[in-house]
Design an enzyme around this catalytic site. Sequence first.
Site, mmCIF file in Angstrom:
data_model
loop_
_atom_site.group_PDB
_atom_site.id
_atom_site.type_symbol
_atom_site.label_atom_id
_atom_site.label_comp_id
_atom_site.label_asym_id
_atom_site.label_seq_id
_atom_site.Cartn_x
_atom_site.Cartn_y
_atom_site.Cartn_z
ATOM 1 N N GLU A 158 17.732 -72.762 29.918
ATOM 2 C CA GLU A 158 17.455 -71.696 28.952
ATOM 3 C C GLU A 158 18.352 -70.481 29.128
ATOM 4 O OE1 GLU A 158 15.088 -73.268 30.644
ATOM 5 O OE2 GLU A 158 13.556 -73.989 29.257
ATOM 6 N N PHE A 173 -1.680 -72.817 31.509
ATOM 7 C CA PHE A 173 -0.498 -73.616 31.848
ATOM 8 C C PHE A 173 0.707 -73.102 31.067
ATOM 9 C CE2 PHE A 173 2.225 -77.335 30.823
ATOM 10 C CZ PHE A 173 2.711 -77.548 32.105
ATOM 11 N N GLN A 174 1.802 -72.870 31.757
ATOM 12 C CA GLN A 174 3.046 -72.353 31.172
ATOM 13 C C GLN A 174 2.827 -71.041 30.419
ATOM 14 O OE1 GLN A 174 5.251 -75.543 29.172
ATOM 15 N NE2 GLN A 174 6.193 -76.059 31.127
ATOM 16 N N LYS A 208 1.381 -70.244 19.982
ATOM 17 C CA LYS A 208 1.451 -71.510 19.249
ATOM 18 C C LYS A 208 0.547 -71.509 18.015
ATOM 19 C CE LYS A 208 1.484 -76.430 20.287
ATOM 20 N NZ LYS A 208 1.178 -77.464 21.289
ATOM 21 N N MET A 264 35.453 -62.798 45.979
ATOM 22 C CA MET A 264 35.232 -61.374 45.708
ATOM 23 C C MET A 264 34.260 -60.806 46.739
ATOM 24 S SD MET A 264 36.201 -58.855 43.922
ATOM 25 C CE MET A 264 36.395 -58.342 42.225
#
Lengths: 560, 172
Positions: free
Chosen positions: A54, A116-117, A166, A473
Site C-alpha cells: 500500500e 478485525f482490521q 463498509k 550516505m
Amino acid sequence: MGQETRMRTGARAVMEVLEAEGVELVFGYPGGAVLPLYHELAQTSIRHVLVRHEQNAVHAASGYARTSGRTGVCFATSGPGATNLVTGIATAYMDSVPVVIFTGQVPTSMVGSDAFQETDITGITLPITKHNYLVKDVDELPRIVKEAFYIAGTGRPGPVLIDIPKDVALAPCQTPIPEKVELRGYKPTYQGHPGQLRALARLLKEARRPLLFAGGGVIASGAEGYLRELAEKIQAPVATSLTGLGAFPEDHPLSLGMVGLHGKPCANHAVMECDLLVGLGVRFDDRVTGAVEKFAPQAKIAHVDIDPAEIGKNVRVDLPLVGDIGCVLKELLPLVEPARHPVWLERIKTLRNNYPLTYGPGGEVRPQWVIERLGEMTRGRAIIATDVGQHQMWAALFYGYTEPRTFISSCGLGTMGYGLPAAIGAALACPDKQVWLITGDGSFQMAMAEIGTAVEQGLPLKILLFNNESLAMVRQLQHFYYDKRYTAVKFTGNPDFVRLVECYGAKGLRITKQEEVVPVLAQAMQEECLVLIDCRISEEEMVYPMVLNGAALNEMLLPE
Amino acid sequence: MKRTLSVLVENRPGVLTRVAGLFSRRGYNIDSLAVGRTENPSISRMTIVVDGDEQIIEQVCKQLNKLIDVIKLSDITDDPHVGRELMLIKVNAEPAVRGEIMQIVDIFRARIVDIARNSLIIEATGDADKIDALENALRPFGIREVVRTGKIAMLRGAKTKGMEASGDGTGD
C-alpha cells in the site's frame, strides 16, 4: 445523466465523482473493507494499478501527480492497509503533492470496538494530511469526495484522506454531486497584495546583487515561464531548492543550480553574497539554510508563498508576499524595470570558475560521471525519479535539469523506497517520456517488489542502480560525525540484481568499468522493456560539497 | 505573554482534536481552551488562551488558519473585551466557619450552590484575577476540588468577531 433519483450505493457515488473529476488512473491494494469501492470501480473506465504494498500506492500516485500536475488517487483497505499508507502520505504532505486517498473502514456499528482490521486512520493521519474525513452519513459522500479533490489540488497542494466505513459505501445514496464546493474556512490567497507587489518591485530595483531562489511552488503553480522572464528582465541569477530542480533550465547562463547542504558551490556562495534574496515557493528548509543565523547575511529577504504559515517560519523575512507564484510573478513583471548587474554577474562568473562542481578521485566507475553522461544522452529531458541517499544528491547535482516536472524525489521527508513506485506513477502519467530511476542498493531493496507491478504494466522503466553494498550516505555521516565508526551500513546479503529483475521477465545489465558506461546506458535506452543496470561503485564515494552542522553555506567541504 | 484568540470553527466532530492536536504536535502550550456553540448552530467558538512570544503566537495563528475547519480567527487580546471564566470550588466548611465563608462569597459576588454537612460548593464567574483571588481567599479553609472552565471572551460594544466581520477569511 439522470442521477437525480436513480438509486445508487455510496461506492457508486464515489465513482461518479471520480469520473466527474476526470480521474483515469487509481493505484491501490484491495481488502475486505474497501471491496464495495472495488466492486463499483470495475464498472467504470478508470484503470486500476495493483501495487505490491500500500505504501507504494501512495508513492505511485504522488509520482503520477508530480509529473502530470494532476491529483493522484489511491485506494487501500482498513487497518493494516491503511496504516501501510502512512509513510507515503507523510511523504506527499512534506512535498505538497496533491493526492486523494480512499481507505475502507469497518462498518459504522463496529467503529471504535477494535474490530478485525480496524484502525483510527483519520486520527493517525491528522498531522500528515491537509485534511481528512471519516464519512458517517452516505449522503455526505458526494460532497466530501468533491471537496477532497478541491482541497488537495488548490492552494498549497497536499494529501487528503477519506475513510469510508463498509456499510456507508454500501448504503443507498440519494444526494447528487454538488455543483460547486463551498468551504467557508478555506479560501487560499492567489493574487498578491498590490502594495507588497510594488514594494517587491522597489526592492528589485534597489538591489545590486539580487538572487532568485525557486522552489517546488514554482513548479506546482506552473510559473517557470514567468520566472524565466523575470530573471532575464532583471538579469538576476537563479538558484533552486531540491524540489525546485527543473523550475529554471540549468543550461541557462543565469542558472546556479541547487542551494543547500549539498548545494552547488557557486549557488551557496551566491546566497552568502547577494544583497536581495527572493524566495519563490520555497520553505527555507534546514537542509537549505545551514546554520540559519548565518544564512544570507548581507541580504534582504523577500518571500513569496501561497502558504502564509511558511513565511517567517524558518528565516527572518523583510518582505512577505502571500500568493500563488504564477499569479504574483505575472502581476509583478509589468512593475519591474529592466536591469543589468554586470558587476554581480561578473562575480558569479568568478565564483563559478573558482568553485567548480567537482568530485575528486575515487573508484573505477564514478557515479557522478555516469549521471553526467546520462544527462548528456537524454539532453536533460528524461524524467528522473530517485530514492534517498548519495545517489539522490548526485542525481540532483550532476544531471542538468532543463524542464519542470522531470525531477521526482522525496525531498522533504527523505523517504527511502520512494523512487521505484514514484517512477511507476511517472511512467503511467507520461507514456511518451523516458523515465529513469536512479537509486541505490539500500533504497531499492525497500520497494523492489514493485518490479512486479512495473513489468505487469508493461512499463519500459530504466533503472540505474548504484550498488556499493552499503548505506553510503549513512556511512558518510558516520565518517564525519561518528569517528568513522561504520556501524550497520554494510549489506552482505544483497541479491544479484541482474538476475533478480530477469526472473521477473525484465532485462538486467551491469557496469563494472568506466568504458562500459556509455554503451550500457545506450543499450538500456534502446530496449523496449524494463531494464535494470547494476552499476558497481565504491562505498568510499562521498557527496561533495558538504556543509557540516552549524556551518554557513559558504563553509563547504569540497573534494581535494 | 498571554494572548486570547477567538476562533470560529465548524461545529463538527473531530474539530477540537484537530485544534488541540495542532498545539501539541508543534510544541505550543495552551493555557486554556473553551468551546461552545454560537448563535449559529453550525458554528462553534473556541476561546484559546496561549502563552508565548510574538513569533510563536504568529505561527499558532497561521497554523490554526490553515485548518480547513477554522472559519475565522482573531487575536482579541488588545481589543476591549469582556473575559470571563466560571469556577466551581468545593471547600471544607464546618458549621463554625460557614459564616466567614459566606462573607467571602458575598465580597466576591459569588454564590453558594450546594451545602453538605462539612462542605460547600461555590460558583464564581469573573476574570482570571478575580477567580484566583477567591481561590486564595478560600484556601485556608481547605479546598477539596476546583473545576474551572477556562476563559471565554466577547468584544465590547457593537463590534463582533463573527462571520460578517470577516474580511478575506485568512485573518492576516
